[in-house]
Design an enzyme around this catalytic site. Structure first.
Site, PDB file in Angstrom:
ATOM      1  N   GLU A 196      20.182  50.606  43.755  1.00 55.28           N
ATOM      2  CA  GLU A 196      21.465  50.256  44.626  1.00 55.28           C
ATOM      3  C   GLU A 196      22.034  50.847  46.238  1.00 55.28           C
ATOM      4  O   GLU A 196      22.475  52.281  45.879  1.00 55.28           O
ATOM      5  CB  GLU A 196      22.421  51.665  43.234  1.00 55.28           C
ATOM      6  CG  GLU A 196      24.008  51.366  43.533  1.00 55.28           C
ATOM      7  CD  GLU A 196      24.646  53.268  44.080  1.00 55.28           C
ATOM      8  OE1 GLU A 196      25.968  52.622  44.400  1.00 55.28           O
ATOM      9  OE2 GLU A 196      23.863  53.815  44.072  1.00 55.28           O
TER      10      GLU A 196
ATOM     11  N   HIS B   2      20.562  63.072  43.877  1.00 50.50           N
ATOM     12  CA  HIS B   2      20.309  64.823  43.593  1.00 50.50           C
ATOM     13  C   HIS B   2      20.730  65.431  42.556  1.00 50.50           C
ATOM     14  O   HIS B   2      20.046  64.339  41.654  1.00 50.50           O
ATOM     15  CB  HIS B   2      22.120  65.008  44.678  1.00 50.50           C
ATOM     16  CG  HIS B   2      22.699  63.281  43.398  1.00 50.50           C
ATOM     17  ND1 HIS B   2      23.188  62.433  44.413  1.00 50.50           N
ATOM     18  CD2 HIS B   2      23.442  63.395  42.621  1.00 50.50           C
ATOM     19  CE1 HIS B   2      23.604  61.585  43.691  1.00 50.50           C
ATOM     20  NE2 HIS B   2      23.954  61.737  42.653  1.00 50.50           N
TER      21      HIS B   2
ATOM     22  N   GLN C 240      26.687  67.952  43.647  1.00 52.08           N
ATOM     23  CA  GLN C 240      25.926  67.442  43.019  1.00 52.08           C
ATOM     24  C   GLN C 240      25.116  67.220  44.284  1.00 52.08           C
ATOM     25  O   GLN C 240      25.095  66.845  45.354  1.00 52.08           O
ATOM     26  CB  GLN C 240      26.091  65.673  42.918  1.00 52.08           C
ATOM     27  CG  GLN C 240      26.668  65.270  42.173  1.00 52.08           C
ATOM     28  CD  GLN C 240      27.645  63.635  41.839  1.00 52.08           C
ATOM     29  OE1 GLN C 240      28.389  63.874  42.694  1.00 52.08           O
ATOM     30  NE2 GLN C 240      27.205  63.105  41.318  1.00 52.08           N
TER      31      GLN C 240
ATOM     32  N   GLU D 256      16.592  63.300  55.299  1.00 50.91           N
ATOM     33  CA  GLU D 256      17.723  63.516  56.249  1.00 50.91           C
ATOM     34  C   GLU D 256      17.335  64.233  57.714  1.00 50.91           C
ATOM     35  O   GLU D 256      15.805  64.542  57.874  1.00 50.91           O
ATOM     36  CB  GLU D 256      18.611  64.937  56.755  1.00 50.91           C
ATOM     37  CG  GLU D 256      19.626  64.618  55.254  1.00 50.91           C
ATOM     38  CD  GLU D 256      19.140  65.431  53.809  1.00 50.91           C
ATOM     39  OE1 GLU D 256      17.917  65.834  53.859  1.00 50.91           O
ATOM     40  OE2 GLU D 256      18.711  64.275  52.434  1.00 50.91           O
TER      41      GLU D 256
ATOM     42  N   ASP E 182      20.059  55.388  41.363  1.00 48.40           N
ATOM     43  CA  ASP E 182      20.976  55.658  42.204  1.00 48.40           C
ATOM     44  C   ASP E 182      20.485  56.344  43.822  1.00 48.40           C
ATOM     45  O   ASP E 182      19.474  56.813  44.093  1.00 48.40           O
ATOM     46  CB  ASP E 182      21.419  57.006  41.211  1.00 48.40           C
ATOM     47  CG  ASP E 182      22.739  57.132  41.855  1.00 48.40           C
ATOM     48  OD1 ASP E 182      23.737  56.067  41.217  1.00 48.40           O
ATOM     49  OD2 ASP E 182      23.623  58.788  41.908  1.00 48.40           O
TER      50      ASP E 182
ATOM     51  N   ASP F  72      30.091  64.318  36.898  1.00 44.63           N
ATOM     52  CA  ASP F  72      29.815  62.747  37.591  1.00 44.63           C
ATOM     53  C   ASP F  72      29.866  61.857  37.160  1.00 44.63           C
ATOM     54  O   ASP F  72      29.101  61.011  37.500  1.00 44.63           O
ATOM     55  CB  ASP F  72      29.753  62.329  39.193  1.00 44.63           C
ATOM     56  CG  ASP F  72      29.132  61.158  39.775  1.00 44.63           C
ATOM     57  OD1 ASP F  72      30.353  60.410  39.365  1.00 44.63           O
ATOM     58  OD2 ASP F  72      28.441  61.307  40.740  1.00 44.63           O
TER      59      ASP F  72
ATOM     60  N   LEU G  48      17.916  59.875  50.691  1.00 37.59           N
ATOM     61  CA  LEU G  48      16.452  60.561  50.418  1.00 37.59           C
ATOM     62  C   LEU G  48      16.671  61.736  51.190  1.00 37.59           C
ATOM     63  O   LEU G  48      16.375  62.619  51.373  1.00 37.59           O
ATOM     64  CB  LEU G  48      15.033  59.997  49.885  1.00 37.59           C
ATOM     65  CG  LEU G  48      15.383  58.922  48.583  1.00 37.59           C
ATOM     66  CD1 LEU G  48      14.389  58.852  48.012  1.00 37.59           C
ATOM     67  CD2 LEU G  48      16.236  59.432  47.230  1.00 37.59           C
TER      68      LEU G  48
END
Ligand code: NOJ
Length: 530
Positions: free
Chosen positions: A243, A104, A169, A208, A201, A61, A206
């Site tokens: 971002e 990631h 990632q 869950e 980024d 990526d 971050l």
């Protein structure tokens, strides 16, 4: 250079180091090459460069898949070359921020290799593993063109791991205090080296939590504030730029009360600049800015037209997206995920008036502008390249072989045809007083003379033509009126309630009467009382 709020007045310039300038003939741009080009950047009027990821990476990526957070990839040079770049930039009063990819790593990162090698590895809990792929159901898939799930199966250890982007990632597990500490070290490492801050980024993802969309969770904000705390205490002039592709209300949470991010990209505004132009209607821009909460004094929006990704259309309605595809991406290969994988000039059919008009908005709407390398000369794209690579081609310096980018074999094909380096390059445009580069440079330099652009309030002026976008920016007693004609017909504009008619147009120093101004198609005017 001492000034903690420097980013509020700054003009930013985003660079892909690989594509900017090659110093050693291996066909890849590098840090020394970029250092050689600092005069060009300074001349344009740039205050801060954002360099895209330069970390060691398998490049699945384009470097947003990091394999080592504490080094520079050989392709770009050594850490010493980065130090050299920073020193040379600082000498010119230019700062440098870099990408910080928190969410990631690459699947080649030693942490992930260890994590996937054995369920009992101490690194297992650096990542998010699960026996089932039914956890966090309904969470959107960002790279939907390629990925069909946010879970990937690991054969060896017979579990799934979580990834919000490519399956190469894997997401770090921020519930693990060791991961949190690790990333604070990374921050400290680069700031100690002299970097002036980070474009962070994907900070949205971050943490869950079941039953949520796993975006912008309170835990995420708490951790981001920890980074800010470190920065404020140890590197008070460094900045964090978010971002986060979200609606204004959610986006403004990233500023919190001035103790989280210094800056955030205004993602919803960007497509509306194009939409307003397409519809000859100021409303998309005025409405989104009216919906944007005011932000703390020490915070700033980052405004942009294009970047290294597709022009994101996540923050528009389905109907608006269809219209934008129709207008700006008429061929299927121009669409990527939901967005448009083209550069600014081709999107606007290389129409010089429209290109200048959207740049005028970039430089005068509230926030600090970020120019994407090459857009200041109207570079084109290469749709034959996969993914988003078509907008990451070599910078076109002159008309010599390989555009003056490299003496070797360029890492990718150069742009051909109308946008080829024979026609579009910096050398020719610097020499031509009527070039796009000169027009952009003029706007940048005028902007730099007036704090009102970076710091002022905005007030929209009602007109009887929806295709006129007029606003006044005001700060510390200074007032500048911005008038834009978004359409292709001649219009007239009257400044309501203004009896004094003598105004000076900052762009050409001509005196103009604002009681009845003639607006040529797609024209823009920066007016100040004499
Ligand atoms: C956003 C970056 O701009 C994009 O290029 C990247 O692919 C994703 N984040 C994942 O890191």
């Amino acid at each position: 250079m001492h000034n903690e709020l420097w980013y509020k007045d700054a003009v930013f310039y985003q660079i892909s180091v690989r594509a900017f300038k090659d110093s050693n003939g291996d066909g890849h741009g590098d840090l020394r090459g970029l250092t050689e080009k600092l005069d060009y950047i300074q001349n344009l009027g740039v205050d801060c460069i954002w360099i895209m990821p330069i970390y060691p990476s398998p490049l699945r990526d384009d470097g947003y898949d990091i394999a080592d957070y504490y080094n520079v990839s050989d392709e770009y040079g050594k850490l010493d070359d980065l130090k050299g770049l920073i020193a040379a930039a600082h000498e010119r009063g230019i700062r440098i921020i870099m990408d910080l990819v928190l969410n990631h790593t690459s699947d080649r990162h030693p942490w992930f290799r260890a994590s996937r090698s054995d369920k009992n590895s101490p690194y297992r809990s650096y990542y998010v593993w699960s026996d089932t792929d039914k956890k966090y159901e309904g969470v959107r898939i960002i790279f939907g063109d390629i990925e069909k799930s946010n879970w990937a199966w690991d054969d060896k250890t017979q579990q799934y791991y979580w990834h919000r982007f490519f399956s190469s990632q894997p997401d770090l597990n921020f519930d693990n205090p060791a991961v949190q500490a690790e990333m604070l070290n990374v921050v400290r490492f680069w700031l100690t080296l002299g970097i002036d801050g980070f474009r962070v980024d994907a900070p949205t993802y971050l943490f869950e939590r079941e039953g949520t969309n796993c975006e912008s969770l309170p835990e995420t904000h708490t951790y981001l504030k920890r980074i800010r705390y470190l920065i404020d205490n140890e590197f008070p002039e460094a900045i964090m730029l978010a971002e986060s592709n979200q609606w204004p209300q959610e986006l403004s949470q990233y500023f919190s009360s001035g103790d989280e991010f210094h800056m955030a990209f205004h993602f919803p505004l960007m497509p509306r600049i194009f939409l307003s132009l397409a519809e000859n209607n100021a409303a998309p821009i005025t409405e989104i800015l009216k919906d944007t909460p005011s932000i703390p004094e020490n915070c700033q929006w980052a405004i942009f037209l294009r970047n290294h990704d597709e022009l994101s259309l996540e923050m528009v309605t389905d109907e608006e997206r269809k219209l934008m595809w129709h207008k700006f991406a008429p061929e299927p290969q121009m669409i990527h995920n939901l967005g448009i994988r083209r550069r600014l000039a081709p999107i606007l059919n290389n129409d010089r008036c429209k290109i200048e008009l959207v740049n005028s908005l970039l430089f005068t709407l509230p926030g600090s502008p970020i120019i994407y390398y090459g857009d200041e000369i109207g570079m084109g794209d290469n749709l034959n390249l996969p993914d988003r690579n078509g907008v990451r081609t070599p910078m076109q310096w002159n008309s010599s072989p390989n555009a003056g980018f490299t003496k070797g074999e360029p890492f990718t094909e150069l742009i051909q045809g109308q946008y080829g380096f024979q026609h579009v390059n910096t050398e020719a445009q610097l020499a031509n007083p009527d070039s796009l580069y000169r027009a952009i440079r003029r706007m940048v330099h005028i902007r730099k003379e007036h704090h009102v652009f970076g710091r002022g309030s905005i007030h929209f002026i009602e007109t009887n033509d929806t295709g006129i976008l007029a606003y006044v920016r005001e700060h510390g007693g200074e007032k500048i009126f911005m008038i834009h004609n978004l359409g292709n017909s001649i219009k007239s504009f009257t400044q309501p309630g203004e009896h004094q008619s003598e105004y000076i147009n900052l762009l050409n120093n001509e005196t103009q009467d604002m009681q009845s101004m003639k607006l040529n198609p797609y024209s823009y005017h920066w007016m100040k009382k004499k």
